[in-house]
Design a protein around this motif. Structure first.
Motif, PDB file in Angstrom:
ATOM      1  N   UNK A  28     -11.974   9.689  -8.222  1.00 33.77           N
ATOM      2  CA  UNK A  28     -11.754   9.164  -6.861  1.00 33.77           C
ATOM      3  C   UNK A  28     -11.362  10.308  -5.949  1.00 33.77           C
ATOM      4  N   UNK A  29     -12.082  10.449  -4.861  1.00 34.82           N
ATOM      5  CA  UNK A  29     -11.727  11.484  -3.886  1.00 34.82           C
ATOM      6  C   UNK A  29     -11.100  10.855  -2.641  1.00 34.82           C
ATOM      7  N   UNK A  88       6.768  10.732 -14.640  1.00 26.94           N
ATOM      8  CA  UNK A  88       7.965   9.885 -14.584  1.00 26.94           C
ATOM      9  C   UNK A  88       7.675   8.535 -13.938  1.00 26.94           C
ATOM     10  N   UNK A  89       6.840   8.506 -12.894  1.00 29.96           N
ATOM     11  CA  UNK A  89       6.639   7.233 -12.194  1.00 29.96           C
ATOM     12  C   UNK A  89       5.530   6.386 -12.828  1.00 29.96           C
ATOM     13  N   UNK A  90       4.625   7.007 -13.579  1.00 31.18           N
ATOM     14  CA  UNK A  90       3.538   6.224 -14.177  1.00 31.18           C
ATOM     15  C   UNK A  90       3.769   5.941 -15.652  1.00 31.18           C
ATOM     16  N   UNK A 125       1.211  -2.614 -11.248  1.00 31.23           N
ATOM     17  CA  UNK A 125       1.324  -1.473 -12.174  1.00 31.23           C
ATOM     18  C   UNK A 125       2.608  -0.682 -11.925  1.00 31.23           C
ATOM     19  N   UNK A 126       3.546  -1.331 -11.224  1.00 30.19           N
ATOM     20  CA  UNK A 126       4.862  -0.720 -11.027  1.00 30.19           C
ATOM     21  C   UNK A 126       4.877   0.449 -10.072  1.00 30.19           C
ATOM     22  N   UNK A 141      -4.381   5.589  -9.246  1.00 26.94           N
ATOM     23  CA  UNK A 141      -4.472   4.208  -9.731  1.00 26.94           C
ATOM     24  C   UNK A 141      -5.933   3.750  -9.750  1.00 26.94           C
ATOM     25  N   UNK A 142      -6.655   4.060  -8.693  1.00 23.45           N
ATOM     26  CA  UNK A 142      -8.054   3.634  -8.618  1.00 23.45           C
ATOM     27  C   UNK A 142      -8.890   4.284  -9.720  1.00 23.45           C
ATOM     28  N   UNK A 143      -8.595   5.535 -10.025  1.00 20.95           N
ATOM     29  CA  UNK A 143      -9.338   6.199 -11.091  1.00 20.95           C
ATOM     30  C   UNK A 143      -9.011   5.605 -12.449  1.00 20.95           C
TER      31      UNK A 143
END
Lengths: 785, 150
Positions: free
Chosen positions: A279-280, A235-237, A84-85, A270-272
């Motif tokens: 996700x905690x 910006x990163x996602x 996912x970059x 990412x996990x969420x």
């Protein structure tokens, strides 16, 4: 600008009043809402697998056993993030990139290698234990002097095959070298400001909650800079910024540690996104100390030249900076070494030069502004140790050397030889106040008597100058985002209101001080002004709270926004009082018709009119202001430590510590005093207890509070505090910032005091922390010689 | 984390008896404290599993041990490497034998490099613990060699 005592509380509406902290009611009652208090339906838990070794190739990551544990749903590795970059993300200022999870090899002990997602925190922890990572160990690089040989490369991924990150310099090299060479007296000493850690009592954590229906990612996170984090995440996602909602709830201390982006945040998001569940992730203490942003780790060679009678001629500071595995220092983009140019301190050097080389090593990355403006603590330590060493070389009293070389009051605004323009100050008066208050002459007399008896007593002075309040947008940005800050004020019909800012308190007391600033400008009750920060959907865009920038920048924005509110209110007042606008003036916290003292209207009355009888004016009473400061601010202080050293055990007892601070206009003296007490306690810990040390094999030797010591009330000295007040001439309310001054100024005072105590033995320098064993060893060595 | 130790034992046997004892992997393995299991591979190599309890690092280490008898019969070196629990240990030990007729002096040295959790989490206590292990090992050599010769 005259030097005065701290401004009297009397005569001001809210400013300068020792108002109790509004936020404390909920904290004392246990009603604060911290990140780990957030529980969402169907929430999953994330825990992280860390590297055992400082430098090693990863030959295998075996997830199988972990995935067989009941409750474990997934094990994330760098390969998954690459899909996912997000295997790499940019560092704070954008000059480097950093691994989220280890890619191919680990670069420091405890580096994040994999993340386990599970239905419970316990299952996630079991999953972490079951992930098998096989390594092929490599030679670690653990100091910048070994790094500069390039025999072992830390970062093969970079185009430049060297451990050298950058060279930075400012000032006049040739003139400085010539001036030092021609000086009657010279000192040249290497001092090391050890790697230490902000160690906030609440570690970092987040709850990432992707809503699959709306496509909105909500990030509850321990963030000192929620808007900046929202922008970085976007910006990163590639997720549009309007679909990212960052909420920073109550934070249990930050001190710069909660500015960077950490692997746990990214993996949770990412996990969420992948699972559709919240996700905690909550750090352990060891994770916080070993992986998140450290501070300092500067080795500084300090050279000062002076005339025989003690007038300084030149300063040169050459620094080797250990940045760890990534260039993730939290400095403004155009200032890779932060504000280190403040190293001329409070002194009028005719010429100066400083240069710094930064290196990669196999240590955790960081270089955060731990309770200081960027790299100011290191600079202050260098110059304040240097001035004492100079006094020693001259055979002069360190107070006299300082008095002889201070920038004079009539020199402000003072252009320093390294490029800053100091806004205001009166260093002579502040030091004199400290000397008088501590009883300096009597202490020196006592010291002489004790020395005659062979006892070791020391007096240490530190007269530091900070540079804070980043900053003017022409110079300061983070990845292009200018370092302004913002405020929004909305006054309700009944005269209460809501105040929002782009900052985020982590214990500084903004809910109180921000209300006091606005209340002072508007003549309203600060108890009825609700301060809200940390929610990017509601607060105006700001760069956050760190590096002592909140009061200098956002505090100014608040005052200016309040003045906009007041100007609009004046229009409504003219309508209400049926007077020409030019005849309406603000007097004694009320609007009054010029020359008619009986004809007044309060802000509370105007607030009601704004919604019921605004006349020709636009209804409502609110304003927003984005403040771009014209200059930085320059708080300063004079600190004096008095110590007794037991020559048989090396134990140092801090008998007295006096801190005279000048932070300009004081908003709340009680909060200022609390800030100074906290910062001095941290400075005491740094001077005597704390170091994130690594052994020659790259093992982190302080991974918990058993080794990395936090002083309690039993160890902490009694703090004596006082102030002088030279307001900043360019800040709307004259405030300069204070929260970080005690951490900046105190380490040198402690060390100068111990070195003063040991000077009869010929000991000139011991690097912090001045533990009993180090001091004892130095005494043994000196007496043996 | 690099550690060094040294010590001395006066063993109540002849040098030849002591040499024979420390040249036998099984005999040496039995002298290692907290030994869980030892598998002798050949005349100079054996694998050992030992219990470890140093600070928060608790569990078992798997070690490979190699005896390196020096040709003059006056010195025995031993290389130990292995680990577990996110830790590795590399230890070099050496023992010099001096013949006094009925007794033999055994002067030993040890240097070790510790990496990983054991060094990070247990660094403050590892030196004393490791010294206990190596001291006990040579004390056991002394006692068992003497009793086996009696």
């Amino acid at each position: 600008m005259s030097t005065t005592e701290a401004p009297p509380a009397n005569g001001r509406h809210s400013m300068g009043q020792p108002m109790k902290r509004k936020e404390d009611a909920r904290f004392i009652a246990g009603k604060g809402r911290y990140i780990d208090d957030i529980v969402l339906p169907n929430m999953l838990y994330l825990a992280i697998v860390h590297s055992d070794y400082p430098h090693a190739k990863i030959t295998k990551i075996d997830k199988d056993a972990a995935l067989k544990i009941p409750g474990v749903l997934a094990v994330i590795t760098a390969d998954d993030l690459a899909g996912v970059g997000l295997a790499w993300i940019p560092t704070f200022h954008g000059y480097d990139k950093q691994m989220v999870l280890a890619v191919g090899k680990v670069l420091y002990q405890y580096q994040e290698v994999a993340a386990v997602v599970a239905t419970s925190r316990a299952a996630a922890a079991d999953g972490v234990e079951a992930v098998v990572v096989e390594y092929e160990q490599l030679t670690p690089v653990v100091d910048p002097f070994t790094a500069k040989t390039d025999k072992t490369l830390v970062r093969e991924d970079r185009e430049n095959k060297t451990n050298h990150i950058y060279h930075w310099e400012v000032g006049k090299r040739a003139e400085t070298d010539a001036a030092i060479a021609a000086s009657d007296v010279k000192i040249n000493e290497r001092v090391y400001f050890q790697r230490c850690h902000p160690a906030p009592l609440e570690p970092c954590g987040c709850v990432a909650d992707m809503n699959p229906a709306t496509g909105t990612l909500t990030l509850y996170m321990t963030s000192q800079a929620p808007h900046a984090h929202r922008t970085v995440v976007s910006l990163v996602t590639g997720i549009p910024e309007d679909k990212i909602h960052v909420i920073s709830p109550d934070i249990g201390g930050g001190f710069g540690n909660k500015v960077p982006v950490y692997a746990g945040y990214v993996c949770s998001a990412v996990a969420s996104i992948v699972t559709g569940h919240p996700i905690k992730w909550i750090e352990t203490r060891t994770e916080n100390l070993t992986t998140t942003g450290f501070a300092r780790d500067y080795t500084m060679d300090v050279e000062i030249g002076a005339t025989k009678d003690g007038k300084v001629t030149a300063l040169k500071v050459t620094t080797h900076a250990d940045h760890g595995a990534f260039d993730a220092a939290a400095d403004p983009t155009k200032y890779p070494a932060g504000m280190f140019g403040i190293c001329t301190g409070s002194y009028d050097f005719p010429v100066a030069f400083t240069e710094l080389d930064a290196y990669f090593t196999n240590k955790a990355p960081g270089g955060v502004a731990y309770r200081c403006s960027f790299r100011v603590t290191e600079a202050s330590y260098a110059i304040e140790r240097g001035m004492d060493l100079l006094a020693n070389a001259l055979g002069m009293d360190p107070a006299d050397v300082r008095m002889k070389n201070f920038v004079r009051k009539d020199q402000f605004p003072y252009p320093s030889p390294l490029g800053f323009v100091y806004d205001s100050g009166d260093y002579h008066t502040t030091l004199q106040k400290a000397l008088d208050k501590v009883g300096y002459k009597e202490l020196r007399k006592e010291q002489a008597e004790k020395r005659a008896r062979g006892e070791l007593m020391g007096i240490g002075i530190s007269t530091f100058t900070e540079v804070v309040g980043a900053g003017p947008s022409k110079h300061f940005d983070i990845m292009g985002i200018k370092m302004f800050d913002s405020a929004e004020i909305r006054i309700h019909p009944t005269g209460s209101g809501i105040v929002r800012a782009g900052t985020k308190s982590q214990g500084q007391g903004h809910e109180t001080t921000w209300a006091q600033i606005v209340a002072e400008e508007l003549g309203l009750d600060p108890q009825n002004l609700l301060v809200e920060e940390g929610d990017t959907d509601t607060a105006p865009y700001g760069l956050g709270t760190y590096a002592s920038r909140s009061t200098p920048v956002a505090g100014a924005a608040l005052a200016m926004a309040a003045r906009r509110v007041r100007e609009k209110a004046r229009n409504i007042a003219a309508h209400v009082m049926e007077a020409p606008l030019d005849d309406v003036e603000w007097v004694d916290y009320k609007f009054q018709v010029k020359g008619v003292p009986s004809k007044t209207v309060t802000m509370k009355e105007i607030a009601f009119a704004a919604y019921t009888n605004p006349g020709p004016n636009e209804p409502g009473l609110e304003a927003t202001y984005y403040y771009d400061p014209p200059n930085l601010t320059f708080p300063y202080g004079a600190y004096i430590a008095v110590v007794d050293v037991d020559k048989d055990t090396g134990e140092t007892k801090v008998r007295r510590f006096l801190a005279i601070d000048d932070c300009g206009t004081v908003i709340n003296p009680m909060i200022v005093e609390g800030q100074i007490h906290g910062g001095l306690t941290e400075g005491f810990a740094i001077a005597f207890m704390q170091e994130i040390a690594y052994d020659a094999e790259g093992n982190n030797l302080q991974p918990n509070f058993t080794e990395y010591l936090i002083p309690t009330s039993l160890e902490s000295p009694h703090w004596e505090t006082d102030s002088t007040c030279n307001p900043s001439p360019h800040h709307p309310i004259g405030a300069k910032g204070v929260g970080e001054s005690p951490n900046v100024g105190s380490p040198a005072a402690f060390v100068n005091a111990v070195m003063d105590a040991l000077s009869p033995l010929g000991i000139k320098n011991i690097d912090m922390p001045l533990t009993r064993s180090k001091v004892w060893s130095a005494i043994q060595e000196a007496t043996k010689a | 984390m690099n550690l060094e130790w040294h010590g001395h034992e006066e063993v109540g046997t002849s040098k030849a008896q002591l040499w024979a004892f420390i040249s036998d992997p099984k005999s040496v393995a039995d002298c290692v404290p907290d030994l869980v299991e030892a598998v002798v591979e050949d005349a100079t190599h054996f694998d050992a599993i030992v219990s470890v309890g140093v600070g928060p690092v608790r569990g078992k280490f798997k070690l490979k041990i190699e005896l390196e008898p020096q040709s003059d019969g006056n010195r025995m070196n031993m290389k130990i490497s292995g680990g577990g629990l996110g830790s590795t240990v590399d230890l070099l030990a050496g023992a010099d034998l001096t013949d006094h007729g009925a007794t033999t002096s055994l002067d030993w040295t040890g240097t070790a490099t510790m990496r990983g959790k054991i060094a990070s989490l247990a660094g403050r206590v590892i030196d004393a613990q490791a010294q206990r292990v190596i001291t006990t090992t040579f004390a056991n050599v002394k006692a068992r060699c003497a009793s086996s010769s009696a």
